[in-house]
Design a protein around this motif. Structure first.
Motif, short mmCIF file in Angstrom:
data_model
loop_
_atom_site.label_atom_id
_atom_site.label_comp_id
_atom_site.label_asym_id
_atom_site.label_seq_id
_atom_site.Cartn_x
_atom_site.Cartn_y
_atom_site.Cartn_z
N ILE A 1 -1.51 0.77 -5.86
CA ILE A 1 -0.09 0.61 -5.54
C ILE A 1 0.62 1.97 -5.66
O ILE A 1 1.45 2.33 -4.82
N TYR B 1 -5.14 -3.26 -9.60
CA TYR B 1 -4.43 -2.91 -8.38
C TYR B 1 -3.40 -1.80 -8.59
O TYR B 1 -2.94 -1.19 -7.62
N LEU C 1 1.47 -7.73 1.02
CA LEU C 1 2.28 -6.58 0.60
C LEU C 1 2.94 -5.92 1.80
O LEU C 1 4.13 -5.57 1.76
N SER D 1 4.94 -5.33 -4.45
CA SER D 1 3.58 -5.37 -5.00
C SER D 1 3.44 -6.48 -6.03
O SER D 1 2.46 -7.24 -6.02
#
Length: 469
Positions: free
Chosen positions: A54, A50, A117, A25
């Motif tokens: 995640i 984010y 990712l 990530s």
């Protein structure tokens, strides 16, 4: 102890996967927003934006990992199986995360970031798992992290299993000995270097006095009345029991248990393409691939058609009956490479090296496999697949099914333009028996990636075939 070690390894994998997703990530965010590798006209996003997603991705991945047995012991599985499981879990996790983002209308999360990712995560997880695999195989070969096995049955079946197990030391299984009611070992077909610990009735005392992780039952059919006692005794001491059926020699490589009317049955052949999803995937690929191939080679098709027409009288396309899926006969298309036969003549012979029936241009077409190009239309129409066993004429099918064991298994799936046998050089005038063994391996081990590998090998090896007459 072994089971504690397996639980520890499973928990270590979970923790390692979580750490790996975190690293992937951070790297993905850096590549997308800070590295300058991917130019963007928008202001770089904050990592905090984010972070919750995640965490959600980590939780979803761990959940799918447990549901799909990613963290169950895989000592008996190949690393290819682990690759499949990792890709399956991480793909489903990404789809679940995208669905969650859509449902919550989170349109500001970069899909490009998620794509990076996904790729990085698969790469890093497979990389560390590969090195763990190599490490485990190495220490098991040296005698560490082993599981102890007791074999019930020292006859042909048990001895054969033991010999096979000795050829795979990286799996880390050690046989402590055998139990059998036969004591005259010189009459056995195999030489055993492990002790006979007693007869079958001594099972309880052996389990009580020895460290055993798994019990392998390899008894003949006439000993099946002992199975209930054996299983009850093993479960009393918490031992895993695996049974090798005495009809093992008659089964193919991958039989599996099915259920019919509430009764467990052994399905003697597991064919992945029997599954509806796999059928749809393969058929969709065939349609796309054959359509693209026809468009790309259409100028070549026109030139070959002109060449066939100018070099000999007769039709451009030669249609020949072949046996395909479920033994159904269909017309397979090829560019005509031979002189036309007189009316009423039936060709039942093989083509030979200096066959006088071939035209000069036809010899070139056959040698380069260009005469096969019209078969992309067979694929488009559903008669054939891009990859599969090569189809044969009905006359030879009737002959081979009597002479070659399991020859008719090839008709469980669509025939192909190329196959596992052909990509390994078994084309033209080569062993039918060898080709069938390759075809059956393909049928039992089909995957979409396997198809891509065969197509790649076919192209890489070239289309010129020294055995094609």
């Amino acid at each position: 102890m072994i089971r504690r070690n397996e639980r520890f390894l499973s928990e270590a994998y979970v923790l390692s996967d979580i750490i790996t997703i975190g690293i992937a990530s951070i790297l993905s965010w850096w590549i997308k927003f800070s590295s300058g590798i991917i130019p963007s006209e928008y202001r770089p996003a904050e990592f905090n934006t984010y972070f919750p997603w995640i965490i959600a991705y980590i939780i979803i991945s761990a959940g799918f990992g447990y549901l799909l047995s990613l963290y169950s012991p895989k000592r008996k599985k190949s690393f290819t199986f682990e690759i499949y499981k990792v890709i399956q879990v991480l793909s489903l996790s990404l789809l679940a995360l995208l669905s969650l983002l859509f449902a919550l209308k989170q349109v500001d999360i970069s899909r490009q970031f998620l794509g990076i990712l996904y790729v990085l995560n698969i790469g890093l997880v497979l990389l560390y798992r590969y090195f763990v695999n190599v490490f485990l195989h190495t220490i098991r070969k040296k005698g560490y992290n082993r599981q102890f096995v007791l074999i019930l049955g020292a006859g042909t079946l048990g001895s054969r299993f033991y010999e096979n197990l000795k050829n795979h030391p990286k799996l880390g299984f050690e046989v402590i000995g055998f139990l059998d009611d036969i004591f005259n070992f010189p009459t056995l077909n195999y030489k055993l270097d492990k002790p006979l610990l007693g007869c079958i009735d001594d099972l309880e005392s052996v389990l009580k006095n020895n460290l055993v992780d798994e019990v392998i039952v390899a008894l003949p059919l006439n000993a099946h009345e002992k199975y209930a006692t054996i299983i009850n005794t093993c479960e009393k001491y918490g031992q895993r029991v695996l049974i090798i059926p005495d009809y093992f020699d008659y089964l193919p490589a991958k039989p599996y248990f099915d259920n019919f009317a509430g009764i467990p049955l052994i399905n003697v052949r597991d064919i992945p393409l029997d599954e509806y999803g796999n059928k749809i995937l393969k058929r969709a690929f065939d349609i796309v691939f054959s359509s693209v191939a026809i468009l790309l080679v259409s100028p070549l098709l026109i030139l070959i058609a002109i060449g066939v027409k100018l070099t000999s009288p007769g039709p451009v396309i030669f249609k020949q009956e072949r046996v395909g899926l479920n033994r159904r006969v269909f017309s397979m298309y090829k560019f005509r490479s031979m002189r036309t036969l007189p009316p009423g003549t039936v060709d039942l012979g093989w083509t030979t090296k200096d066959d006088p029936r071939k035209t000069r241009f036809g010899s070139f077409l056959r040698k380069t496999s260009l005469d096969e190009l019209p078969q992309f239309f067979n694929v488009l129409f559903g008669h054939m697949s891009v990859v599969g066993p090569r189809p044969e004429r009905p006359h030879f099918v009737e002959q081979f099914k009597e002479e070659i064991p399991k020859y008719m298994v090839k008709h469980h799936i669509r025939p192909g333009i190329t196959g596992w046998a052909q990509s390994n050089g078994l084309r033209g005038d080569t062993s039918i028996e060898d080709r069938i063994s390759y075809d059956i391996f393909y049928i039992e081990n089909w995957t979409f990636l396997f198809d891509l590998k065969i197509i790649y090998k076919t192209i890489w090896n070239g289309f010129v075939n020294k055995n094609a007459y």
